[in-house]
Design a protein around this motif. Structure first.
Motif, PDB file in Angstrom:
ATOM      1  N   HIS A   1      -5.005   4.082  14.509  1.00 51.71           N
ATOM      2  CA  HIS A   1      -6.235   3.352  14.841  1.00 51.71           C
ATOM      3  C   HIS A   1      -6.777   3.711  16.228  1.00 51.71           C
ATOM      4  N   GLU A   2      -6.057   4.550  16.961  1.00 54.00           N
ATOM      5  CA  GLU A   2      -6.540   5.010  18.259  1.00 54.00           C
ATOM      6  C   GLU A   2      -7.054   6.449  18.185  1.00 54.00           C
ATOM      7  N   MET A   3      -6.995   7.032  17.020  1.00 52.09           N
ATOM      8  CA  MET A   3      -7.511   8.387  16.827  1.00 52.09           C
ATOM      9  C   MET A   3      -8.958   8.319  16.342  1.00 52.09           C
ATOM     10  N   ALA A   4      -9.626   9.449  16.299  1.00 52.26           N
ATOM     11  CA  ALA A   4     -11.034   9.497  15.896  1.00 52.26           C
ATOM     12  C   ALA A   4     -11.204   8.945  14.487  1.00 52.26           C
TER      13      ALA A   4
ATOM     14  N   THR B   1      -9.433  10.007  10.623  1.00 48.27           N
ATOM     15  CA  THR B   1      -8.390   9.115  10.093  1.00 48.27           C
ATOM     16  C   THR B   1      -8.946   8.106   9.097  1.00 48.27           C
ATOM     17  N   ALA B   2     -10.094   8.397   8.514  1.00 50.41           N
ATOM     18  CA  ALA B   2     -10.734   7.436   7.610  1.00 50.41           C
ATOM     19  C   ALA B   2      -9.820   7.061   6.445  1.00 50.41           C
ATOM     20  N   VAL B   3      -9.177   8.066   5.835  1.00 56.02           N
ATOM     21  CA  VAL B   3      -8.288   7.790   4.697  1.00 56.02           C
ATOM     22  C   VAL B   3      -7.080   6.968   5.149  1.00 56.02           C
ATOM     23  N   ASP B   4      -6.507   7.328   6.284  1.00 51.84           N
ATOM     24  CA  ASP B   4      -5.334   6.609   6.785  1.00 51.84           C
ATOM     25  C   ASP B   4      -5.673   5.164   7.147  1.00 51.84           C
ATOM     26  N   ARG B   5      -6.818   4.960   7.752  1.00 47.50           N
ATOM     27  CA  ARG B   5      -7.243   3.596   8.093  1.00 47.50           C
ATOM     28  C   ARG B   5      -7.439   2.757   6.830  1.00 47.50           C
ATOM     29  N   GLU B   6      -7.985   3.379   5.801  1.00 48.90           N
ATOM     30  CA  GLU B   6      -8.176   2.663   4.535  1.00 48.90           C
ATOM     31  C   GLU B   6      -6.825   2.278   3.930  1.00 48.90           C
TER      32      GLU B   6
ATOM     33  N   THR C   1       0.830  -1.206   0.000  1.00 46.85           N
ATOM     34  CA  THR C   1       0.000   0.000   0.000  1.00 46.85           C
ATOM     35  C   THR C   1       0.858   1.247   0.000  1.00 46.85           C
ATOM     36  N   HIS C   2       0.215   2.393  -0.269  1.00 50.75           N
ATOM     37  CA  HIS C   2       0.806   3.710  -0.061  1.00 50.75           C
ATOM     38  C   HIS C   2       0.266   4.288   1.249  1.00 50.75           C
ATOM     39  N   LEU C   3       1.123   4.905   2.028  1.00 54.30           N
ATOM     40  CA  LEU C   3       0.692   5.686   3.184  1.00 54.30           C
ATOM     41  C   LEU C   3       0.944   7.154   2.860  1.00 54.30           C
ATOM     42  N   ARG C   4      -0.078   7.980   3.010  1.00 57.23           N
ATOM     43  CA  ARG C   4       0.050   9.382   2.616  1.00 57.23           C
ATOM     44  C   ARG C   4       0.892  10.174   3.613  1.00 57.23           C
ATOM     45  N   ASP C   5       1.345  11.320   3.161  1.00 57.51           N
ATOM     46  CA  ASP C   5       2.060  12.270   4.013  1.00 57.51           C
ATOM     47  C   ASP C   5       1.006  13.086   4.763  1.00 57.51           C
ATOM     48  N   SER C   6       0.721  12.688   6.012  1.00 60.23           N
ATOM     49  CA  SER C   6      -0.417  13.245   6.734  1.00 60.23           C
ATOM     50  C   SER C   6       0.004  13.779   8.105  1.00 60.23           C
ATOM     51  N   MET C   7      -0.599  14.905   8.508  1.00 65.02           N
ATOM     52  CA  MET C   7      -0.366  15.449   9.840  1.00 65.02           C
ATOM     53  C   MET C   7      -0.869  14.504  10.930  1.00 65.02           C
ATOM     54  N   ASN C   8      -1.743  13.593  10.583  1.00 64.92           N
ATOM     55  CA  ASN C   8      -2.254  12.654  11.580  1.00 64.92           C
ATOM     56  C   ASN C   8      -1.123  11.852  12.220  1.00 64.92           C
ATOM     57  N   TYR C   9      -0.099  11.513  11.435  1.00 65.12           N
ATOM     58  CA  TYR C   9       1.020  10.739  11.981  1.00 65.12           C
ATOM     59  C   TYR C   9       1.839  11.576  12.970  1.00 65.12           C
ATOM     60  N   ILE C  10       1.964  12.853  12.686  1.00 60.45           N
ATOM     61  CA  ILE C  10       2.684  13.738  13.602  1.00 60.45           C
ATOM     62  C   ILE C  10       1.893  13.905  14.901  1.00 60.45           C
ATOM     63  N   ARG C  11       0.585  14.108  14.779  1.00 59.36           N
ATOM     64  CA  ARG C  11      -0.257  14.257  15.974  1.00 59.36           C
ATOM     65  C   ARG C  11      -0.244  12.981  16.806  1.00 59.36           C
ATOM     66  N   ALA C  12      -0.288  11.833  16.133  1.00 58.45           N
ATOM     67  CA  ALA C  12      -0.270  10.555  16.847  1.00 58.45           C
ATOM     68  C   ALA C  12       1.056  10.365  17.573  1.00 58.45           C
ATOM     69  N   ALA C  13       2.167  10.699  16.906  1.00 56.93           N
ATOM     70  CA  ALA C  13       3.491  10.538  17.514  1.00 56.93           C
ATOM     71  C   ALA C  13       3.639  11.413  18.759  1.00 56.93           C
ATOM     72  N   GLU C  14       3.098  12.611  18.706  1.00 57.14           N
ATOM     73  CA  GLU C  14       3.187  13.520  19.856  1.00 57.14           C
ATOM     74  C   GLU C  14       2.475  12.953  21.084  1.00 57.14           C
ATOM     75  N   ARG C  15       1.429  12.170  20.854  1.00 59.49           N
ATOM     76  CA  ARG C  15       0.607  11.655  21.956  1.00 59.49           C
ATOM     77  C   ARG C  15       0.925  10.208  22.318  1.00 59.49           C
ATOM     78  N   GLY C  16       1.839   9.594  21.595  1.00 59.72           N
ATOM     79  CA  GLY C  16       2.176   8.203  21.880  1.00 59.72           C
ATOM     80  C   GLY C  16       1.054   7.243  21.528  1.00 59.72           C
ATOM     81  N   ILE C  17       0.338   7.537  20.448  1.00 62.58           N
ATOM     82  CA  ILE C  17      -0.760   6.680  20.024  1.00 62.58           C
ATOM     83  C   ILE C  17      -0.577   6.329  18.548  1.00 62.58           C
ATOM     84  N   GLY C  18      -1.488   5.505  18.027  1.00 57.86           N
ATOM     85  CA  GLY C  18      -1.459   5.122  16.628  1.00 57.86           C
ATOM     86  C   GLY C  18      -2.675   5.649  15.892  1.00 57.86           C
TER      87      GLY C  18
END
Length: 211
Positions: free
Chosen positions: A183-186, A190-195, A164-181
């Motif tokens: 699949h633990e975000m709303a 994260t619908a596109v990222d989950r897909e 698969t391709h994983l997009r360049d998304s701010m969601n990964y930065i936000r997740a890293a800051e909080r120590g989460i993944g």
């Protein structure tokens, strides 16, 4: 124990992003997870330190300094090795894994580097002896660009499953800051990222990803 490694000899490819998101996915799925950080920089362990106490537990191991001595039993172990591993060090790491994900960035330099690295990985005893399964993930890919399509074509030439391709998304930065993944975000955020992650999860959960 299921043993998953995220590996690339070139730094900055997104190994830690993949490793921490895999660990978080299985933890929130109810699995007992170990995150073993073999990188002296300790990026995965730093991510784990930011993880809130209310989140599903992930057990960190400072494998760079302590190895896997005293490792507890668990369902899943996710390993985050350092960059620039070759030769005997690479073979030793591969002997610890049964499944290896290799992230690739969409740049000519990264593509050339990973082509040489994959040749070395495929020639190693654990992989040539069919004791380890490999797959590729395109990381930080921006669609509708020439390099995106060049990367797609390039990955198809390596004779390793491309997931698969994983997009360049701010969601990964936000997740890293909080120590989460992811699949633990709303889910709505994260619908596109989950897909995009779905093919990775399907492959990891399939028999095709295991020797």
């Amino acid at each position: 124990m299921r043993r998953i490694m995220v590996l690339n000899a070139k730094g900055g490819s997104g190994k830690t992003t993949l490793a921490t998101n895999i660990a978080a996915y299985y933890a929130q799925d109810g699995k007992d997870v170990i995150l073993a950080d073999f990188d002296p920089q300790g990026s995965s362990l730093s991510w784990l330190e930011a993880r809130g106490r209310g989140r599903p537990k992930i057990h960190g191991m400072a494998a760079a300094s302590e190895g896997l001595k005293g490792m507890r039993k668990a369902d899943i172990m996710v390993m985050d090795p350092p960059a620039a591993v070759h030769g005997k060090e690479l073979t030793a790491l591969l002997r610890r894994a049964e499944t290896v994900l290799i992230p690739v960035l969409p740049s000519p330099i990264d593509m050339r580097a990973v082509a040489k690295f994959i040749q070395e990985v495929k020639a190693s005893a654990p992989v040539s002896g069919k004791k380890v399964k490999l797959a590729l993930v395109a990381n930080r890919a921006r669609e509708v660009t020439n390099i995106y399509w060049e990367l797609e074509e390039f990955l198809g030439t390596l004779k390793v499953p491309f997931l698969t391709h994983l997009r360049d998304s701010m969601n990964y930065i936000r997740a890293a800051e909080r120590g989460i993944g992811i699949h633990e975000m709303a889910p709505y955020a994260t619908a596109v990222d989950r897909e995009q992650w779905a093919p990775i999860i399907r492959w990891l959960n399939s028999k095709r990803s295991r020797p």
